[in-house]
Write an enzyme that holds these catalytic residues in place. Structure first.
Site, mmCIF file in Angstrom:
data_model
loop_
_atom_site.group_PDB
_atom_site.id
_atom_site.type_symbol
_atom_site.label_atom_id
_atom_site.label_comp_id
_atom_site.label_asym_id
_atom_site.label_seq_id
_atom_site.Cartn_x
_atom_site.Cartn_y
_atom_site.Cartn_z
ATOM 1 N N HIS A 23 30.857 74.697 21.506
ATOM 2 C CA HIS A 23 31.639 75.928 21.418
ATOM 3 C C HIS A 23 32.096 76.216 19.989
ATOM 4 O O HIS A 23 32.132 77.369 19.565
ATOM 5 C CB HIS A 23 32.830 75.808 22.360
ATOM 6 C CG HIS A 23 33.717 77.004 22.409
ATOM 7 N ND1 HIS A 23 33.237 78.297 22.523
ATOM 8 C CD2 HIS A 23 35.082 77.119 22.370
ATOM 9 C CE1 HIS A 23 34.248 79.149 22.558
ATOM 10 N NE2 HIS A 23 35.380 78.461 22.449
ATOM 11 N N SER A 54 36.437 82.218 19.464
ATOM 12 C CA SER A 54 37.000 82.110 20.808
ATOM 13 C C SER A 54 38.198 83.056 20.959
ATOM 14 O O SER A 54 38.053 84.258 20.783
ATOM 15 C CB SER A 54 37.375 80.652 21.085
ATOM 16 O OG SER A 54 37.616 80.426 22.446
ATOM 17 N N ASP A 68 31.215 82.868 19.425
ATOM 18 C CA ASP A 68 31.088 82.282 20.754
ATOM 19 C C ASP A 68 32.181 82.707 21.735
ATOM 20 O O ASP A 68 32.814 81.865 22.391
ATOM 21 C CB ASP A 68 31.034 80.749 20.676
ATOM 22 C CG ASP A 68 30.226 80.159 21.834
ATOM 23 O OD1 ASP A 68 29.169 80.713 22.144
ATOM 24 O OD2 ASP A 68 30.666 79.162 22.426
#
Length: 343
Positions: free
Chosen positions: A305, A153, A178
């Site tokens: 996530h 992230s 991700d």
């Protein structure tokens, strides 16, 4: 009927044994395990069951102290950079697998976990990149081992910027988890609402862990029990736990994390692996780049996530196979025991 016709049984007569009952379909079913209380099911787990050691890294000439977890003793260094609001312990379960074939290092970024700096809330991309380089220099001096950057992230953005700007010597691989520019930029307008809708206070750590799993932010209870406690701080005035990192106050940095990220990712001069939780996260620039074979992409299904937490075994295997496929290591050789994928 005449009473004489009723013959009495002798007192010493033995009772007939009842016939053996037919075998039950449930006779071999083991006893049901005792029901766990929330205190047991969501109780915190120690980092030491997954990493080998933890240490504080002080940056020379400053009062900045970064907390670092590490595991393994041989092979290239898989340097893990967590996402916003997470900590280095989000890689704990994965580290316990990766360390069998490589070294793993995971730091708490400034404003996160057990790291403390002169300005914890300067989360600009430039500062975050500088922090990573400073920690690496303290750990390895001027002789860096073979390094594979792994960023999740926001940490993926940091890893991409470091690689694109060639800020780390002996960088031999990049794994981004991700995060895609198009999806990230589109979601920023909703981020404040998402952050405001989550609980801000927890009576106990167990309640925070339970919410993270039941709320869907994490899907692996074991990983949540390791990582979630490190994202909290105790508020004595309110007698409760709250988030260590007030992400809602870092909005001015969000655009800088993700703007231009896809082009920068494609420009990175090292082998690249992009791990996604869904194909809908791939934007146009990366779709074209992937079709041109500029990087390897894997969609890890049935995860949220935090892929490295939800599917830690698959994540660890993908990272190790990436290292093996690209012959990353001290002598540029494959990791023993891993087969190179067919091209």
């Amino acid at each position: 009927m005449d009473a004489k016709e009723l013959s009495s049984l002798p007192e010493d007569a033995e009772e007939e044994s009842p016939p053996n009952p037919p075998p039950s379909a449930f006779s071999s079913v083991p006893d049901r395990p005792p029901i766990q209380t929330p205190l047991q099911k969501y109780g915190p787990l120690e980092w030491s069951g997954y990493f080998d050691k933890e240490e504080d890294v002080t940056i020379p000439g400053t009062t900045d102290v970064f907390h670092v977890y590490s595991a393994g003793s041989d092979g290239p260094v898989v340097f893990c950079i967590h996402g916003g609001g997470y900590t280095g312990l989000s890689f704990a379960l994965s580290a316990s697998q990766i360390k069998k074939n490589a070294r793993v290092v995971a730091m708490d970024l400034r404003g996160h976990g057990k790291s403390f700096t002169e300005n914890d809330w300067d989360l600009s991309i430039e500062t975050l990149c500088s922090d990573v380089v400073s920690v690496l220099k303290v750990l390895y001096g001027d002789s860096f081992p073979a390094i594979v950057l792994v960023g999740h992230s926001m940490g993926g953005s940091v890893a991409v910027h470091l690689s694109a700007k060639k800020m780390i010597s002996n960088l031999q691989g990049l794994v981004v988890v991700d995060v895609v520019e198009g999806t990230a930029m589109a979601s920023l307008i909703h981020m404040q609402k998402i952050l405001s809708n989550r609980p801000q206070h927890f009576r106990t750590i167990e309640k925070a862990i339970e919410w993270s799993v039941r709320g869907g932010s994490l899907r692996n209870i074991e990983s949540a029990r390791i990582s979630v406690p490190s994202t909290l701080t105790y508020n004595e005035a309110k007698n409760c736990y709250t988030y260590r990192t007030p992400l809602e106050e870092t909005e001015k940095y969000w655009k800088g994390w993700y703007e231009g990220l896809s082009d920068k990712f494609l420009s990175c001069p090292v082998p690249k692996l992009l791990l996604l939780a869904g194909t809908d996260r791939l934007d146009k620039i990366l779709t074209i780049g992937q079709m041109q074979g500029k990087f390897q992409m894997v969609v890890v299904r049935y995860t949220g996530h935090a892929i490295q937490e939800d599917a830690h075994d698959e994540f660890a295997s993908l990272v190790l196979n990436f290292i093996s496929r690209n012959r990353i290591g001290p002598c540029g050789v494959e990791i023993p025991g891993l087969r190179r994928p067919l091209k």
